[in-house]
Design an enzyme around this catalytic site. Structure first.
Site, short mmCIF file in Angstrom:
data_model
loop_
_atom_site.label_atom_id
_atom_site.label_comp_id
_atom_site.label_asym_id
_atom_site.label_seq_id
_atom_site.Cartn_x
_atom_site.Cartn_y
_atom_site.Cartn_z
N ALA A 96 0.80 -1.23 0.00
CA ALA A 96 0.00 0.00 0.00
C ALA A 96 0.83 1.28 0.00
O ALA A 96 0.30 2.36 0.16
CB ALA A 96 -0.95 0.00 1.20
N ASN A 98 -2.78 -6.95 -2.75
CA ASN A 98 -2.36 -6.11 -3.86
C ASN A 98 -0.86 -6.15 -4.15
O ASN A 98 -0.45 -5.93 -5.29
CB ASN A 98 -2.79 -4.66 -3.55
N SER A 117 -4.18 -9.43 -12.99
CA SER A 117 -3.69 -8.61 -14.10
C SER A 117 -4.34 -9.09 -15.39
O SER A 117 -4.75 -10.26 -15.47
CB SER A 117 -2.17 -8.76 -14.21
N TYR A 148 5.01 -14.25 -14.39
CA TYR A 148 3.98 -13.30 -13.94
C TYR A 148 2.60 -13.78 -14.39
O TYR A 148 1.64 -13.80 -13.60
CB TYR A 148 4.32 -11.93 -14.53
N ALA A 184 1.44 -16.82 -12.37
CA ALA A 184 1.04 -16.46 -11.00
C ALA A 184 -0.30 -15.73 -11.01
O ALA A 184 -1.18 -16.02 -10.18
CB ALA A 184 2.12 -15.57 -10.37
N LYS A 185 -0.46 -14.80 -11.92
CA LYS A 185 -1.70 -14.02 -11.95
C LYS A 185 -2.89 -14.89 -12.35
O LYS A 185 -4.01 -14.70 -11.85
CB LYS A 185 -1.54 -12.82 -12.88
N ILE A 195 -1.56 0.67 -16.03
CA ILE A 195 -1.87 1.71 -15.04
C ILE A 195 -0.58 2.47 -14.72
O ILE A 195 0.49 1.87 -14.60
CB ILE A 195 -2.43 1.08 -13.74
P1 NAD Z 1 3.81 -0.42 -7.57
O1 NAD Z 1 5.18 -0.86 -7.84
O2 NAD Z 1 3.50 1.05 -7.66
O3 NAD Z 1 3.31 -0.94 -6.16
C1 NAD Z 1 3.57 -2.25 -5.72
C2 NAD Z 1 3.76 -2.22 -4.22
O4 NAD Z 1 3.95 -3.58 -3.79
C3 NAD Z 1 5.01 -1.43 -3.80
O5 NAD Z 1 4.67 -0.53 -2.77
C4 NAD Z 1 5.98 -2.51 -3.33
O6 NAD Z 1 6.84 -2.07 -2.29
C5 NAD Z 1 5.01 -3.58 -2.86
N1 NAD Z 1 5.65 -4.88 -2.77
C6 NAD Z 1 6.41 -5.52 -3.71
N2 NAD Z 1 6.87 -6.67 -3.22
C7 NAD Z 1 6.38 -6.78 -1.95
C8 NAD Z 1 6.51 -7.75 -0.93
N3 NAD Z 1 7.27 -8.84 -1.08
N4 NAD Z 1 5.85 -7.52 0.22
C9 NAD Z 1 5.09 -6.43 0.41
N5 NAD Z 1 4.96 -5.47 -0.51
C10 NAD Z 1 5.60 -5.65 -1.68
O7 NAD Z 1 2.91 -1.24 -8.61
P2 NAD Z 1 1.33 -1.37 -8.80
O8 NAD Z 1 1.11 -1.35 -10.25
O9 NAD Z 1 0.58 -0.44 -7.93
O10 NAD Z 1 1.13 -2.89 -8.33
C11 NAD Z 1 0.02 -3.28 -7.53
C12 NAD Z 1 -0.56 -4.57 -8.07
O11 NAD Z 1 -1.16 -4.32 -9.35
C13 NAD Z 1 0.46 -5.68 -8.30
O12 NAD Z 1 -0.07 -6.91 -7.85
C14 NAD Z 1 0.63 -5.70 -9.80
O13 NAD Z 1 1.04 -6.96 -10.28
C15 NAD Z 1 -0.77 -5.33 -10.25
N6 NAD Z 1 -0.88 -4.82 -11.62
C16 NAD Z 1 -0.34 -3.64 -12.00
C17 NAD Z 1 -0.50 -3.20 -13.31
C18 NAD Z 1 0.07 -1.89 -13.80
O14 NAD Z 1 0.00 -1.59 -15.00
N7 NAD Z 1 0.61 -1.05 -12.95
C19 NAD Z 1 -1.20 -3.98 -14.22
C20 NAD Z 1 -1.74 -5.19 -13.80
C21 NAD Z 1 -1.58 -5.61 -12.49
#
Ligand code: NAD
Length: 259
Positions: free
Chosen positions: A21, A97, A150, A163, A166-167, A196
């Site tokens: 978060a 998340n 995702s 990835y 897992a997803k 995003i």
């Molecule tokens: P982000 O990098 O901005 O945020 C991810 C957060 O997860 C970070 O704060 C990070 O410190 C934390 N994190 C990573 N490994 C961790 C761990 N081992 N323990 C605890 N926290 C951990 O990226 P985001 O895009 O906000 O990612 C959030 C979710 O959305 C993820 O699951 C990602 O796979 C998914 N997602 C993102 C996108 C995109 O385009 N950004 C698309 C599809 C899915």
């Protein structure tokens, strides 16, 4: 005339635990829930990052506390879930998340190591968090679980098989637990974000993002983390009590655009 039930669209006072978060979608979700009056457990790997976001929320008048939680650490998951429930007097909503990625071809010599690193974070943590949260969710009036997958669970970009695997696992876990926990009134849903603007996509040059989004999405743009956060909030409303086992794309129309 049959009475039409009045269902609440408020998460006021509900306790929500969000993993990852401190950035992107997780941070936006923490803010959106806090603005709706929820009490927010902001968790991320580093205490200072979790504290920073909790501090932002409190500065806006919301209620939030930060916890260090590396979701690859099963013991920490149990400790933090218990600490959150004790601090707030319960737990109503879990948002799985946290995530990161590694981009490797299947024949890369580092593939096994990357698999062993990513799977516990992207998939294992979801079931561990749910198991740790379950005793507390069972005492909630409107228990909700939202898992973040995702569009890579539904389609694929190459190379990204770890990835994607897992997803896709997250969507399967969601469906199965929706069925298993349904009789208890616990809803389990999943969101598949498309492209995003977050930390995860920050390294992609803006021009490339624009070209990709115009070519591939119906809306012609990247999404904002708050747009995903609001979809998460919708799943968590008391009024969403009959919505479970859903995989919702929040992808600007990426997966429906052919040309
Ligand atoms: P982000 O990098 O901005 O945020 C991810 C957060 O997860 C970070 O704060 C990070 O410190 C934390 N994190 C990573 N490994 C961790 C761990 N081992 N323990 C605890 N926290 C951990 O990226 P985001 O895009 O906000 O990612 C959030 C979710 O959305 C993820 O699951 C990602 O796979 C998914 N997602 C993102 C996108 C995109 O385009 N950004 C698309 C599809 C899915």
């Amino acid at each position: 005339m049959a009475f039409v039930a009045e269902l609440s669209r408020s998460v006021q006072g509900r306790v929500v635990l969000i993993t990852g978060a401190a950035s992107g979608i997780g941070r936006a979700t923490a803010h959106v829930f806090a603005r709706e009056g929820a009490r927010v457990a902001v968790t991320d790997r580093a205490q200072e990052d979790a504290d920073r976001v909790a501090g932002e929320i409190r500065a806006e008048g919301g209620e939030a506390v930060g916890w260090a939680l590396d979701v690859a650490d099963g013991q920490a998951i149990e400790t933090v879930a218990a600490a959150v429930a004790e601090r707030f007097g319960g737990l109503d909503i879990l948002v799985n998340n946290a995530g990161t990625t590694r981009v490797l071809k299947i024949d890369d010599g580092r593939y096994d190591a990357a698999w062993d690193f990513l799977l516990p974070i992207l998939l294992g943590s979801h079931q561990r968090m749910i198991r740790a949260a379950l005793p507390h969710l069972r005492r909630s009036e409107a228990p909700r679980i939202v898992n973040i997958a995702s569009t890579e669970a539904l389609g694929a970009s190459s190379p990204g098989s770890i990835y994607s695997a897992a997803k896709a696992g997250v969507t399967g876990l969601t469906r199965s637990l929706a069925v298993e926990l349904g009789r208890e009134g616990i809803t389990v849903n999943c969101i598949c974000p498309g492209p995003i603007h977050t930390g995860m996509t920050a390294a992609i040059p803006d021009d490339n993002k624009t070209i990709y989004a115009r070519r591939r999405t119906a809306l012609g743009r990247y999404g904002d983390p708050a747009e995903v956060a609001h979809a998460i909030l919708n799943f968590c409303l008391p009024a969403s009590s009959y919505v479970t086992g859903v995989t919702l794309r929040v992808d600007g129309g990426l997966m429906v655009r052919n040309a």
